[in-house]
Motif scaffolding. Sequence first.
Motif, PDB file in Angstrom:
ATOM      1  N   THR A   3       0.853  -1.190   0.000  1.00 33.75           N
ATOM      2  CA  THR A   3       0.000   0.000   0.000  1.00 33.75           C
ATOM      3  C   THR A   3       0.883   1.231   0.000  1.00 33.75           C
ATOM      4  O   THR A   3       1.830   1.324   0.790  1.00 33.75           O
ATOM      5  CB  THR A   3      -0.919   0.009   1.236  1.00 33.75           C
ATOM      6  OG1 THR A   3      -1.662  -1.200   1.272  1.00 33.75           O
ATOM      7  CG2 THR A   3      -1.883   1.180   1.170  1.00 33.75           C
ATOM      8  N   PHE A   5       0.883   5.387   0.343  1.00 33.04           N
ATOM      9  CA  PHE A   5       0.090   6.533   0.783  1.00 33.04           C
ATOM     10  C   PHE A   5       0.881   7.807   0.524  1.00 33.04           C
ATOM     11  O   PHE A   5       2.074   7.879   0.822  1.00 33.04           O
ATOM     12  CB  PHE A   5      -0.231   6.443   2.286  1.00 33.04           C
ATOM     13  CG  PHE A   5      -1.011   5.220   2.676  1.00 33.04           C
ATOM     14  CD1 PHE A   5      -2.354   5.120   2.383  1.00 33.04           C
ATOM     15  CD2 PHE A   5      -0.393   4.162   3.314  1.00 33.04           C
ATOM     16  CE1 PHE A   5      -3.070   3.984   2.734  1.00 33.04           C
ATOM     17  CE2 PHE A   5      -1.103   3.036   3.667  1.00 33.04           C
ATOM     18  CZ  PHE A   5      -2.444   2.946   3.376  1.00 33.04           C
ATOM     19  N   PRO A  14      -7.289   5.245   4.433  1.00 29.73           N
ATOM     20  CA  PRO A  14      -8.196   4.645   3.465  1.00 29.73           C
ATOM     21  C   PRO A  14      -9.400   3.974   4.103  1.00 29.73           C
ATOM     22  O   PRO A  14     -10.488   3.984   3.551  1.00 29.73           O
ATOM     23  CB  PRO A  14      -7.300   3.635   2.743  1.00 29.73           C
ATOM     24  CG  PRO A  14      -5.932   4.188   2.875  1.00 29.73           C
ATOM     25  CD  PRO A  14      -5.897   4.851   4.201  1.00 29.73           C
ATOM     26  N   GLN A  90      -9.984  11.812  -0.752  1.00 30.88           N
ATOM     27  CA  GLN A  90      -8.886  11.041  -1.326  1.00 30.88           C
ATOM     28  C   GLN A  90      -9.228  10.506  -2.703  1.00 30.88           C
ATOM     29  O   GLN A  90     -10.391  10.394  -3.078  1.00 30.88           O
ATOM     30  CB  GLN A  90      -8.545   9.852  -0.409  1.00 30.88           C
ATOM     31  CG  GLN A  90      -7.950  10.247   0.937  1.00 30.88           C
ATOM     32  CD  GLN A  90      -7.632   9.032   1.767  1.00 30.88           C
ATOM     33  OE1 GLN A  90      -8.156   7.945   1.532  1.00 30.88           O
ATOM     34  NE2 GLN A  90      -6.770   9.198   2.752  1.00 30.88           N
ATOM     35  N   GLN A  92      -8.094   6.983  -4.742  1.00 33.02           N
ATOM     36  CA  GLN A  92      -7.459   5.703  -4.504  1.00 33.02           C
ATOM     37  C   GLN A  92      -7.501   4.858  -5.768  1.00 33.02           C
ATOM     38  O   GLN A  92      -8.499   4.844  -6.490  1.00 33.02           O
ATOM     39  CB  GLN A  92      -8.153   4.944  -3.372  1.00 33.02           C
ATOM     40  CG  GLN A  92      -8.096   5.663  -2.034  1.00 33.02           C
ATOM     41  CD  GLN A  92      -8.695   4.833  -0.914  1.00 33.02           C
ATOM     42  OE1 GLN A  92      -8.689   3.610  -0.968  1.00 33.02           O
ATOM     43  NE2 GLN A  92      -9.220   5.495   0.098  1.00 33.02           N
ATOM     44  N   THR A 102      -2.340  -0.560  -3.467  1.00 35.47           N
ATOM     45  CA  THR A 102      -3.349   0.475  -3.282  1.00 35.47           C
ATOM     46  C   THR A 102      -2.638   1.806  -3.156  1.00 35.47           C
ATOM     47  O   THR A 102      -1.916   2.040  -2.181  1.00 35.47           O
ATOM     48  CB  THR A 102      -4.205   0.211  -2.032  1.00 35.47           C
ATOM     49  OG1 THR A 102      -4.847  -1.056  -2.156  1.00 35.47           O
ATOM     50  CG2 THR A 102      -5.269   1.291  -1.879  1.00 35.47           C
ATOM     51  N   THR A 104      -2.828   5.878  -2.869  1.00 37.97           N
ATOM     52  CA  THR A 104      -3.742   6.866  -2.324  1.00 37.97           C
ATOM     53  C   THR A 104      -3.107   8.244  -2.372  1.00 37.97           C
ATOM     54  O   THR A 104      -1.924   8.398  -2.085  1.00 37.97           O
ATOM     55  CB  THR A 104      -4.110   6.513  -0.866  1.00 37.97           C
ATOM     56  OG1 THR A 104      -4.656   5.204  -0.829  1.00 37.97           O
ATOM     57  CG2 THR A 104      -5.117   7.496  -0.311  1.00 37.97           C
TER      58      THR A 104
END
Length: 392
Positions: A3, A5, A14, A90, A92, A102, A104
């Motif tokens: 992930t 961010f 998220p 956000q 995503q 993922t 973001t």
Amino acid sequence: MSTEFTAGPEHPAPADAARLPDARWRRLSPRMLLIHPVREVARFIPALFGIVLAGRNSGHDWWSLAALVFVVGLSLLRWFTTSYQITPAQVQLRTGLFRRRTMTAPADRVRTVDVTAHALHRVLGLARVTIGTGTSDRRKEGLVLDGLSTRAAGALRAELLHRQRTPATQPGTGGEWSTAPAAVEPAEELVARLDPSWIRYAPFTLSGAVTALAILGVAWRAFDQAQVDAGRLPGVRDAARHLQRTPLPLDVLQLALGLALVVVVLSVVGYVLAFWGFRLTRHAGGTLHISRGLITARNTSIEERRLRGIEISQLLPLRLVGGARLLALATGLRVGRGAERGGTLLLPAAPAPVVAGVAAAVLPDPGLPVQASLTGHGRRARRRRYLRATVP
């Protein structure tokens, strides 16, 4: 599963964003199932060719069919494993099957939205959306949604950039401001559009010379790999015989004229392909919108509040004929070389007075001078500069 961010501590995680009322995961257009196989097969052509040769030599012709099915299946799997969602806080993007990712980014960090439609995309009514979030890492070009319908791409651009700022009414917000999508696509004001007479500046941008050198290099490499003697080709052999019968100064003149003609033709063709239908508009939602392209259509939107200035670029050949280009200086925009500068281009090669007028129209501060007279150095300073530049 990994992930990534880019949100700061003031933005919800998220998991929090997924509980927002309008948070829903969306998929790309199913029509991308027709594009992904074509693209992946073209990418794996060298490997597929090697597998075909290996299969024939070993008597296993089914290898090539199995490899083709694998590549097509892998390309179709990309659509099923890609989804995205847009929340008030956000943006995503979720991709991958074996390695789930993922990505973001905060919605208020969106700097640009670049909508590109290649020839195959345009046939199917699709577009590729690149969401620029201000990163300067060249390994990442932003969040890429490759395969939205043209209508969905336009709606997404308005959703991300044309947002109305409204006071937050939820308890505990402390009177902060939150963003919400605009209900209606804002009106636009035409700032500049392509004048066909600007094509005369194309040969002076040096793009044709670079293209000619690239074509020459690719052809030279192909002949070398194929072990083909270019001197034995009919056209090349006839041209060499013609040059042997003429004086050397005339040979140089003919080669120079031929090269100049090739550069002019390539420059004009490249200019038309890249900038045909060029329009620069200002939206009431606070963005500058650039649309251009003949075969590959490209639409770029830049938030005006991110615009910090402009750059008037004049290569020496372009300056000698009274032309210039206009580039944007905005926070979060990558300024690289070649195609990477496409997102900052506000006006292609055009007459210098036109460029100055458009620059004054898009400047964030109308009082800033676009052009000013330069003050020359004194005699001693010039002599010192020449000595330091030439003597060592």
